[in-house]
Design a protein around this motif. Structure first.
Motif, PDB file in Angstrom:
ATOM      1  N   ARG A 233      -3.894  -8.253  13.272  1.00  0.00           N
ATOM      2  CA  ARG A 233      -2.538  -7.751  13.025  1.00  0.00           C
ATOM      3  C   ARG A 233      -1.920  -8.444  11.824  1.00  0.00           C
ATOM      4  O   ARG A 233      -1.203  -7.823  11.025  1.00  0.00           O
ATOM      5  CB  ARG A 233      -1.653  -7.951  14.262  1.00  0.00           C
ATOM      6  N   ALA A 234      -2.205  -9.739  11.663  1.00  0.00           N
ATOM      7  CA  ALA A 234      -1.675 -10.476  10.513  1.00  0.00           C
ATOM      8  C   ALA A 234      -2.225  -9.896   9.214  1.00  0.00           C
ATOM      9  O   ALA A 234      -1.503  -9.756   8.219  1.00  0.00           O
ATOM     10  CB  ALA A 234      -2.024 -11.958  10.627  1.00  0.00           C
ATOM     11  N   GLY A 235      -3.518  -9.552   9.210  1.00  0.00           N
ATOM     12  CA  GLY A 235      -4.101  -8.953   8.021  1.00  0.00           C
ATOM     13  C   GLY A 235      -3.466  -7.607   7.691  1.00  0.00           C
ATOM     14  O   GLY A 235      -3.200  -7.303   6.528  1.00  0.00           O
TER      15      GLY A 235
ATOM     16  N   TYR B  39       4.908  -2.256  -0.677  1.00  0.00           N
ATOM     17  CA  TYR B  39       3.987  -1.125  -0.771  1.00  0.00           C
ATOM     18  C   TYR B  39       4.545   0.128  -0.095  1.00  0.00           C
ATOM     19  O   TYR B  39       3.858   1.149  -0.016  1.00  0.00           O
ATOM     20  CB  TYR B  39       2.641  -1.491  -0.148  1.00  0.00           C
TER      21      TYR B  39
ATOM     22  N   GLU C  82       4.776  -4.428  17.200  1.00  0.00           N
ATOM     23  CA  GLU C  82       3.377  -4.797  17.416  1.00  0.00           C
ATOM     24  C   GLU C  82       3.088  -4.825  18.910  1.00  0.00           C
ATOM     25  O   GLU C  82       3.982  -5.031  19.730  1.00  0.00           O
ATOM     26  CB  GLU C  82       3.065  -6.164  16.812  1.00  0.00           C
TER      27      GLU C  82
ATOM     28  N   GLN D   6      -3.909   1.763   3.165  1.00  0.00           N
ATOM     29  CA  GLN D   6      -2.564   2.217   2.801  1.00  0.00           C
ATOM     30  C   GLN D   6      -2.520   3.729   2.627  1.00  0.00           C
ATOM     31  O   GLN D   6      -1.604   4.400   3.114  1.00  0.00           O
ATOM     32  CB  GLN D   6      -2.118   1.527   1.508  1.00  0.00           C
TER      33      GLN D   6
ATOM     34  N   ALA E  17      -7.910  -2.479   1.035  1.00  0.00           N
ATOM     35  CA  ALA E  17      -6.495  -2.371   1.397  1.00  0.00           C
ATOM     36  C   ALA E  17      -5.887  -1.056   0.926  1.00  0.00           C
ATOM     37  O   ALA E  17      -5.091  -0.435   1.639  1.00  0.00           O
ATOM     38  CB  ALA E  17      -5.721  -3.549   0.797  1.00  0.00           C
TER      39      ALA E  17
ATOM     40  N   ARG F 146      -0.423  -6.703   8.545  1.00  0.00           N
ATOM     41  CA  ARG F 146       0.940  -6.952   8.070  1.00  0.00           C
ATOM     42  C   ARG F 146       0.954  -7.252   6.569  1.00  0.00           C
ATOM     43  O   ARG F 146       1.876  -6.864   5.852  1.00  0.00           O
ATOM     44  CB  ARG F 146       1.582  -8.116   8.834  1.00  0.00           C
ATOM     45  N   THR F 147      -0.078  -7.955   6.110  1.00  0.00           N
ATOM     46  CA  THR F 147      -0.177  -8.277   4.684  1.00  0.00           C
ATOM     47  C   THR F 147      -0.389  -7.009   3.849  1.00  0.00           C
ATOM     48  O   THR F 147       0.177  -6.857   2.760  1.00  0.00           O
ATOM     49  CB  THR F 147      -1.343  -9.250   4.445  1.00  0.00           C
ATOM     50  N   ILE F 148      -1.209  -6.098   4.375  1.00  0.00           N
ATOM     51  CA  ILE F 148      -1.509  -4.855   3.654  1.00  0.00           C
ATOM     52  C   ILE F 148      -0.335  -3.889   3.700  1.00  0.00           C
ATOM     53  O   ILE F 148      -0.030  -3.217   2.706  1.00  0.00           O
ATOM     54  CB  ILE F 148      -2.760  -4.195   4.275  1.00  0.00           C
TER      55      ILE F 148
ATOM     56  N   ARG G  13       3.037  -4.062   3.753  1.00  0.00           N
ATOM     57  CA  ARG G  13       4.308  -4.744   3.486  1.00  0.00           C
ATOM     58  C   ARG G  13       5.300  -3.814   2.806  1.00  0.00           C
ATOM     59  O   ARG G  13       4.927  -2.776   2.257  1.00  0.00           O
ATOM     60  CB  ARG G  13       4.071  -5.972   2.613  1.00  0.00           C
TER      61      ARG G  13
END
Length: 225
Positions: free
Chosen positions: A14-16, A25, A32, A112, A108, A18-20, A22
């Motif tokens: 989930r953290a990964g 973007y 979550e 997206q 990524a 969240r980075t993608i 954001r």
């Protein structure tokens, strides 16, 4: 801004995501959940534009959660994330109503694009596994008199387009293959969705396989396209 709920039992995953996904973007992660059961309440609470769903989770997996979410709200848009080797489960997720699937280790930009497509009402079938997943569908078509009637309402050109959708081609690829403009194909696709009462490309692919328009073992794309 596209609102998203992430559903995965692994916090690192989930953290990964969240980075993608954001805000710079164009995404806003508004909720979550660590399993499918928790996702039902979270999605009902925030009503996101898209749900990004892991397939393997405790308590309630991605297939059951997809089915339950769509039963509660048929407008839910669900993108299933997967790894290689889960073809049969992905096929079940599509039948349950998922709008598409994407590999967890996809670039990524692909993730997206997949979320944007699903949120916009389109389908997304990751080409890396699309052919294998669709070949998992049973050989015998589903017996559904109403579906047979709806299929019979398609024109010969619309049936050609449906076959090519079922083999994994994009609108642009179909247009090149049939030597027509992409706008013409978009019109055909819209009419196909209306006549078959399917809501997106993923559902049209499922319909094509379930009703014998495209059969398991046929190539996911046309040679020379």
């Amino acid at each position: 801004m596209i609102s998203v709920v992430l559903v995965d039992d692994q916090e690192l995953a989930r953290a990964g995501l969240r980075t993608i996904l954001r805000q710079p973007y164009g995404f806003d992660v508004v909720g979550e959940a660590a399993d499918g059961q928790a996702a039902l309440g979270e999605v009902a609470r925030v009503r996101p534009d898209a749900v990004v769903m892991d397939i393997r989770m405790p308590r309630m997996d991605g297939v059951e959660a997809t089915r339950a979410l769509l039963a509660a709200d048929p407008t839910s848009r669900i993108l299933v994330l997967t790894t290689f080797g889960e073809d049969s489960v992905l096929a079940a997720a599509l039948r349950a109503g998922a709008s598409g699937f994407c590999l967890k280790d996809a670039p990524a930009e692909d993730i997206q694009r997949a979320v944007r497509a699903v949120a916009a009402g389109d389908g997304w079938l990751d080409p890396a596994v699309c052919g294998r997943v669709l070949r998992r569908y049973r050989t015998d078509p589903v017996t559904d008199p109403d579906a047979v009637r709806r299929l019979g309402e398609l024109t010969s050109r619309e049936l050609d387009v449906l076959k090519l959708i079922g083999r994994g081609l994009t609108n642009a690829e179909i247009a090149r293959h049939l030597v027509v403009g992409e706008g013409t194909i978009k019109t055909h696709v819209g009419r196909i969705f209306t006549k078959l009462a399917v809501r997106d490309r993923a559902a049209a692919v499922v319909f094509a396989f379930d009703h014998g328009v495209v059969r398991p073992g046929e190539p996911p794309s046309m040679p020379g396209v």
